[in-house]
Design a protein around this motif. Structure first.
Motif, PDB file in Angstrom:
ATOM      1  N   ARG A  83       0.839  -1.192   0.000  1.00 16.58           N
ATOM      2  CA  ARG A  83       0.000   0.000   0.000  1.00 16.58           C
ATOM      3  C   ARG A  83       0.880   1.250   0.000  1.00 16.58           C
ATOM      4  O   ARG A  83       2.014   1.216   0.482  1.00 16.58           O
ATOM      5  CB  ARG A  83      -0.905   0.029   1.238  1.00 16.58           C
ATOM      6  N   PRO A  84       0.354   2.377  -0.470  1.00 19.54           N
ATOM      7  CA  PRO A  84       1.137   3.621  -0.451  1.00 19.54           C
ATOM      8  C   PRO A  84       1.222   4.209   0.955  1.00 19.54           C
ATOM      9  O   PRO A  84       0.646   3.677   1.896  1.00 19.54           O
ATOM     10  CB  PRO A  84       0.340   4.538  -1.385  1.00 19.54           C
ATOM     11  N   ASN A  85       1.959   5.300   1.069  1.00 18.80           N
ATOM     12  CA  ASN A  85       2.030   6.088   2.312  1.00 18.80           C
ATOM     13  C   ASN A  85       2.728   5.355   3.462  1.00 18.80           C
ATOM     14  O   ASN A  85       2.445   5.614   4.629  1.00 18.80           O
ATOM     15  CB  ASN A  85       0.627   6.536   2.760  1.00 18.80           C
ATOM     16  N   GLY A  86       3.620   4.428   3.135  1.00 18.01           N
ATOM     17  CA  GLY A  86       4.449   3.819   4.170  1.00 18.01           C
ATOM     18  C   GLY A  86       3.747   2.825   5.071  1.00 18.01           C
ATOM     19  O   GLY A  86       4.270   2.494   6.139  1.00 18.01           O
ATOM     20  N   ASP A  87       2.578   2.347   4.702  1.00 15.03           N
ATOM     21  CA  ASP A  87       1.849   1.361   5.507  1.00 15.03           C
ATOM     22  C   ASP A  87       2.583   0.023   5.428  1.00 15.03           C
ATOM     23  O   ASP A  87       2.672  -0.588   4.371  1.00 15.03           O
ATOM     24  CB  ASP A  87       0.425   1.226   4.976  1.00 15.03           C
ATOM     25  N   SER A  88       3.101  -0.437   6.564  1.00 15.87           N
ATOM     26  CA  SER A  88       3.896  -1.667   6.585  1.00 15.87           C
ATOM     27  C   SER A  88       3.094  -2.896   6.989  1.00 15.87           C
ATOM     28  O   SER A  88       3.609  -4.017   6.946  1.00 15.87           O
ATOM     29  CB  SER A  88       5.087  -1.508   7.544  1.00 15.87           C
ATOM     30  N   LEU A  89       1.826  -2.698   7.395  1.00 16.60           N
ATOM     31  CA  LEU A  89       1.037  -3.803   7.930  1.00 16.60           C
ATOM     32  C   LEU A  89      -0.022  -4.328   6.967  1.00 16.60           C
ATOM     33  O   LEU A  89      -0.401  -5.504   7.043  1.00 16.60           O
ATOM     34  CB  LEU A  89       0.339  -3.376   9.227  1.00 16.60           C
ATOM     35  N   HIS A  90      -0.521  -3.477   6.081  1.00 18.10           N
ATOM     36  CA  HIS A  90      -1.655  -3.846   5.239  1.00 18.10           C
ATOM     37  C   HIS A  90      -1.243  -3.962   3.779  1.00 18.10           C
ATOM     38  O   HIS A  90      -0.151  -3.542   3.409  1.00 18.10           O
ATOM     39  CB  HIS A  90      -2.786  -2.826   5.413  1.00 18.10           C
ATOM     40  N   PHE A  91      -2.125  -4.512   2.968  1.00 15.39           N
ATOM     41  CA  PHE A  91      -1.829  -4.653   1.541  1.00 15.39           C
ATOM     42  C   PHE A  91      -2.897  -3.962   0.721  1.00 15.39           C
ATOM     43  O   PHE A  91      -3.933  -3.527   1.230  1.00 15.39           O
ATOM     44  CB  PHE A  91      -1.701  -6.134   1.158  1.00 15.39           C
ATOM     45  N   ASN A  92      -2.652  -3.855  -0.573  1.00 14.16           N
ATOM     46  CA  ASN A  92      -3.527  -3.077  -1.447  1.00 14.16           C
ATOM     47  C   ASN A  92      -4.628  -3.934  -2.082  1.00 14.16           C
ATOM     48  O   ASN A  92      -4.817  -5.103  -1.733  1.00 14.16           O
ATOM     49  CB  ASN A  92      -2.690  -2.375  -2.526  1.00 14.16           C
ATOM     50  N   GLU A  93      -5.337  -3.340  -3.043  1.00 16.03           N
ATOM     51  CA  GLU A  93      -6.482  -4.008  -3.668  1.00 16.03           C
ATOM     52  C   GLU A  93      -6.081  -5.300  -4.372  1.00 16.03           C
ATOM     53  O   GLU A  93      -6.870  -6.251  -4.425  1.00 16.03           O
ATOM     54  CB  GLU A  93      -7.155  -3.053  -4.657  1.00 16.03           C
ATOM     55  N   LYS A  94      -4.861  -5.360  -4.889  1.00  8.79           N
ATOM     56  CA  LYS A  94      -4.417  -6.586  -5.554  1.00  8.79           C
ATOM     57  C   LYS A  94      -4.390  -7.766  -4.589  1.00  8.79           C
ATOM     58  O   LYS A  94      -4.628  -8.909  -4.982  1.00  8.79           O
ATOM     59  CB  LYS A  94      -3.032  -6.379  -6.170  1.00  8.79           C
ATOM     60  N   GLY A  95      -4.108  -7.470  -3.321  1.00  7.01           N
ATOM     61  CA  GLY A  95      -4.125  -8.519  -2.311  1.00  7.01           C
ATOM     62  C   GLY A  95      -5.519  -9.091  -2.108  1.00  7.01           C
ATOM     63  O   GLY A  95      -5.695 -10.313  -1.958  1.00  7.01           O
ATOM     64  N   TYR A  96      -6.512  -8.215  -2.147  1.00 11.33           N
ATOM     65  CA  TYR A  96      -7.894  -8.684  -1.987  1.00 11.33           C
ATOM     66  C   TYR A  96      -8.379  -9.427  -3.229  1.00 11.33           C
ATOM     67  O   TYR A  96      -9.215 -10.342  -3.129  1.00 11.33           O
ATOM     68  CB  TYR A  96      -8.809  -7.510  -1.631  1.00 11.33           C
ATOM     69  N   GLU A  97      -7.845  -9.059  -4.377  1.00 12.61           N
ATOM     70  CA  GLU A  97      -8.156  -9.827  -5.573  1.00 12.61           C
ATOM     71  C   GLU A  97      -7.617 -11.257  -5.441  1.00 12.61           C
ATOM     72  O   GLU A  97      -8.276 -12.226  -5.845  1.00 12.61           O
ATOM     73  CB  GLU A  97      -7.557  -9.145  -6.805  1.00 12.61           C
ATOM     74  N   LEU A  98      -6.443 -11.377  -4.852  1.00 12.04           N
ATOM     75  CA  LEU A  98      -5.887 -12.708  -4.611  1.00 12.04           C
ATOM     76  C   LEU A  98      -6.741 -13.476  -3.600  1.00 12.04           C
ATOM     77  O   LEU A  98      -7.011 -14.669  -3.786  1.00 12.04           O
ATOM     78  CB  LEU A  98      -4.449 -12.591  -4.117  1.00 12.04           C
ATOM     79  N   TRP A  99      -7.161 -12.795  -2.513  1.00 10.42           N
ATOM     80  CA  TRP A  99      -8.050 -13.431  -1.534  1.00 10.42           C
ATOM     81  C   TRP A  99      -9.323 -13.926  -2.219  1.00 10.42           C
ATOM     82  O   TRP A  99      -9.780 -15.045  -1.973  1.00 10.42           O
ATOM     83  CB  TRP A  99      -8.411 -12.437  -0.436  1.00 10.42           C
ATOM     84  N   GLY A 100      -9.892 -13.081  -3.071  1.00  6.64           N
ATOM     85  CA  GLY A 100     -11.109 -13.464  -3.773  1.00  6.64           C
ATOM     86  C   GLY A 100     -10.904 -14.701  -4.621  1.00  6.64           C
ATOM     87  O   GLY A 100     -11.724 -15.632  -4.614  1.00  6.64           O
ATOM     88  N   LYS A 101      -9.791 -14.733  -5.350  1.00  5.78           N
ATOM     89  CA  LYS A 101      -9.488 -15.883  -6.202  1.00  5.78           C
ATOM     90  C   LYS A 101      -9.360 -17.155  -5.378  1.00  5.78           C
ATOM     91  O   LYS A 101      -9.837 -18.229  -5.784  1.00  5.78           O
ATOM     92  CB  LYS A 101      -8.192 -15.614  -6.975  1.00  5.78           C
ATOM     93  N   LYS A 102      -8.718 -17.045  -4.204  1.00  3.58           N
ATOM     94  CA  LYS A 102      -8.513 -18.203  -3.338  1.00  3.58           C
ATOM     95  C   LYS A 102      -9.823 -18.682  -2.711  1.00  3.58           C
ATOM     96  O   LYS A 102     -10.055 -19.882  -2.546  1.00  3.58           O
ATOM     97  CB  LYS A 102      -7.527 -17.854  -2.237  1.00  3.58           C
ATOM     98  N   LEU A 103     -10.696 -17.729  -2.367  1.00  6.17           N
ATOM     99  CA  LEU A 103     -11.886 -18.059  -1.592  1.00  6.17           C
ATOM    100  C   LEU A 103     -13.103 -18.441  -2.459  1.00  6.17           C
ATOM    101  O   LEU A 103     -13.967 -19.195  -1.993  1.00  6.17           O
ATOM    102  CB  LEU A 103     -12.269 -16.887  -0.680  1.00  6.17           C
TER     103      LEU A 103
END
Length: 241
Positions: free
Chosen positions: A215-235
């Protein structure tokens, strides 16, 4: 915003308190956070208000096929993203930023089980390890969550999402150990499945989050929309059954 508050009160800089491989590390077995005043602030300003919103929504919708439960990684799976990944499905998000296994356990009945879901997707544990919680405590809380679900309805399907990699070294050290536990629980418990995302979201040659998910703005804990696309594909294959 819940996430801004959570990030402002969680101290991710004190590595010795959450480095499970540090020789001076002592795990934390008490309720809440190591910083009790900030934990009380979080409960009052973020956790309780979010639960009140969920209570109002639950009265309105009454029932749903699938509930997502967990911490900010679930909470940030926003409605438009969920609708995109699970079109035409009755999916409800009950994540709360900052949630730990112990706090999720306390709200399972009122926030999640009250909706009589057929399927419950859970991602939890990262905030426990930020606080340096004892691994056995986190594991036992997770088992208690599953037991609570199945004591209500033993046929409810539970999907345990692996805690994904972050850009925080100390978390990336201990999380794979917890994910191995989640996998073992799924293999030995009826109506529990493990959804592997760690391997898909980490760098090929390093235990850290891949650049494409940052994710932008230095967020070290969370991920961006592409991560949720991967979650969707898996689930999707599991939730469409």
């Amino acid at each position: 915003m819940v996430f801004a508050l959570v990030l402002s009160v969680i101290d991710c800089r004190s590595s010795s308190k959450r480095d499970y491989f540090d020789t001076s590390f002592q795990c934390f077995a008490e309720p809440g956070w190591r910083d009790d005043s900030n934990f009380k602030k979080y409960i009052e300003k973020a956790w309780i208000p979010t639960r009140l919103l969920y209570a109002e929504e639950n009265l309105r919708i009454k029932r749903t096929d699938t509930v997502f439960a967990g911490d900010s990684l679930v909470h940030l799976f926003l409605p438009d993203l969920m609708a995109k990944e699970f079109p035409g499905q009755s999916v409800t998000n009950r994540g709360i930023g900052g949630d730990m296994t112990e706090t999720l356990l306390t709200r399972m009945e009122e926030d999640i089980l009250i909706l009589h879901p057929e399927k419950i997707v859970i991602e939890i544990g990262g905030n426990d390890f930020i606080q340096g919680k004892c691994l056995s405590l986190v594991q036992n809380n997770l088992l208690a969550i599953i037991q609570k679900i199945h004591s209500k309805n033993r046929n409810t399907k539970v999907f345990l999402i692996a805690v994904p990699p972050t850009r925080v070294k100390e978390l990336n050290q201990i999380v794979p150990v917890f994910n191995l536990f989640l996998n073992q629980v799924a293999r030995t418990t009826t109506n529990v499945e493990y959804i592997e995302v760690w391997d898909s979201m980490r760098k090929i040659d390093a235990p850290t989050l891949r650049e494409e998910f940052i994710r932008p703005n230095g967020d070290s804990l969370h991920f961006n929309e592409k991560g949720y696309e991967l979650w969707g594909k898996k689930l999707r294959p599991y939730l469409q059954k």
